[in-house]
Design an enzyme around this catalytic site. Structure first.
Site, PDB file in Angstrom:
ATOM      1  CD  GLU A   1      -1.418  -5.967   5.717  1.00  0.00           C
ATOM      2  OE1 GLU A   1      -1.443  -5.005   6.175  1.00  0.00           O
ATOM      3  OE2 GLU A   1      -1.166  -6.603   5.028  1.00  0.00           O
TER       4      GLU A   1
ATOM      5  CG  HIS B   1      -3.655  -3.110   3.268  1.00  0.00           C
ATOM      6  ND1 HIS B   1      -2.584  -3.050   4.558  1.00  0.00           N
ATOM      7  CD2 HIS B   1      -4.546  -2.434   2.979  1.00  0.00           C
ATOM      8  CE1 HIS B   1      -2.595  -1.104   4.352  1.00  0.00           C
ATOM      9  NE2 HIS B   1      -3.122  -1.208   2.814  1.00  0.00           N
TER      10      HIS B   1
ATOM     11  CB  CYS C   1      -0.963   0.119   1.042  1.00  0.00           C
ATOM     12  SG  CYS C   1      -2.401   1.405   1.079  1.00  0.00           S
TER      13      CYS C   1
END
Length: 330
Positions: free
Chosen positions: A251, A249, A137
């Site tokens: 994660e 993202h 990002c």
């Protein structure tokens, strides 16, 4: 001194010879250590810890994502001189530029540290030392802006996406380093299900690459559409260096739990997003940097810090590692 054996491909462009390190280097490092770059503390969280004066942080979800891929984490502090970053990159096997919400024009902050790291990593790779970087990002945008020259006008556009969306892969994505070995099941999930988490107000589009002459430096492998229909670059990789970026993202699906954010945490979402950090750590296993001893490793690793349960305070991040002042490690 004998240098590591690896295969290289030389491409000549005019009078310029570019040496591209082969992605087929052996995976010789079974104890990889990844540096995760910290960034300026948010005003919101700084106010929650007024006595401690925390000035930088790393969201714990990035640390967990790296650890789940079989690597350890060293926090990289902001506000340091070039020698600090040269030293720490000589000991670790790759760097993750995480996402976040900081600015690129703050002196001695995330962007300045990122530029030091980017330039040092270029030098390492040019000298035959395979050193990967992965940007998520904001970190992905930083990669492109650094390569653009960090002009007064940042080379990115306004772009609002707070949705979970599929990837639109390019026709030749299967010949890329990032996706050439990706399982068919993972590609299908990424292309057909709403599993990539987007949370950004800026993005990189094709025109950003074209306007700054970066189309030969970077290869786009997928796109997505923002909430207003803007087609932005979702994944990218450098054509010369082992530098990779994703606008989404990976994660968050497994490690962020704020109900209002509606992050996808289905089995398919977790499985498909797991691919990206597994890929990056696999790249880092090709690097053989190390600390001089286990004792030195222990002085640097993230285990010296205790994550705070920031989600209960209203933060978008479930847990954070907080550092002060300016990332002092003593």
């Amino acid at each position: 001194m004998l240098l590591p054996i690896f295969s290289v491909l030389c491409i000549f462009h005019g009078n310029y010879a570019a040496v591209i390190l082969s992605e087929d280097l052996p995976l010789v490092n079974n104890r990889p250590i990844i540096g995760v770059l910290s960034q300026e503390q948010s005003y919101y969280l700084h106010g929650k810890y007024p006595d401690e004066n925390y000035t930088s942080y790393i969201a714990a979800s990035y640390v967990k994502d790296v650890e789940a891929a079989g690597a350890r984490v060293v926090p990289i502090m902001i506000g340091k001189d070039r020698a600090y970053y040269e030293d720490i990159l000589s000991k670790i096997n790759g760097v993750l530029f995480p996402g976040g919400a900081t600015y690129f024009n703050q002196s001695d902050g995330y962007a300045d540290a990122g530029q030091h790291i980017y330039e040092i990593a270029q030098e390492l790779n040019d000298n035959g030392d395979y050193f990967p970087i992965f940007g998520t990002c904001l970190g992905f945008e930083l990669l492109i802006i650094i390569d653009s020259g960090r002009g007064e006008e940042e080379n990115r556009i306004r772009c609002y996406s707070y949705s979970n969306i599929p990837l639109d892969f390019t026709d030749d994505f299967r010949t890329s380093k990032m996706f050439k070995d990706a399982p068919v099941e993972i590609i299908k999930l990424l292309a057909t299900e709403h599993v990539t988490v987007n949370a950004h107000q800026f993005c990189i589009v094709d025109d950003n690459l074209i306007s700054h002459g970066l189309t030969e430096n970077w290869r786009v492998t997928s796109y997505s559409d923002d909430d207003n229909g803007v087609k932005f670059i979702a994944s990218i990789e450098h054509t010369r260096y082992p530098f990779y970026g994703v606008q989404f993202h990976p994660e968050k699906s497994a490690y962020e739990w704020k109900l209002s954010k509606n992050y996808p945490s289905s089995i398919n979402a977790v499985k498909s997003n797991r691919y990206f950090m597994d890929f990056f750590v696999r790249e880092c296993r090709k690097n053989t940097h190390s600390f001089v001893s286990a004792a030195e490793e222990n002085d640097y690793v993230i285990y010296n810090y205790e994550p705070k349960f920031t989600g209960v305070l209203g933060s978008a991040y479930h847990q954070c590692y907080l550092f002060e002042p300016r990332g002092t490690t003593a």
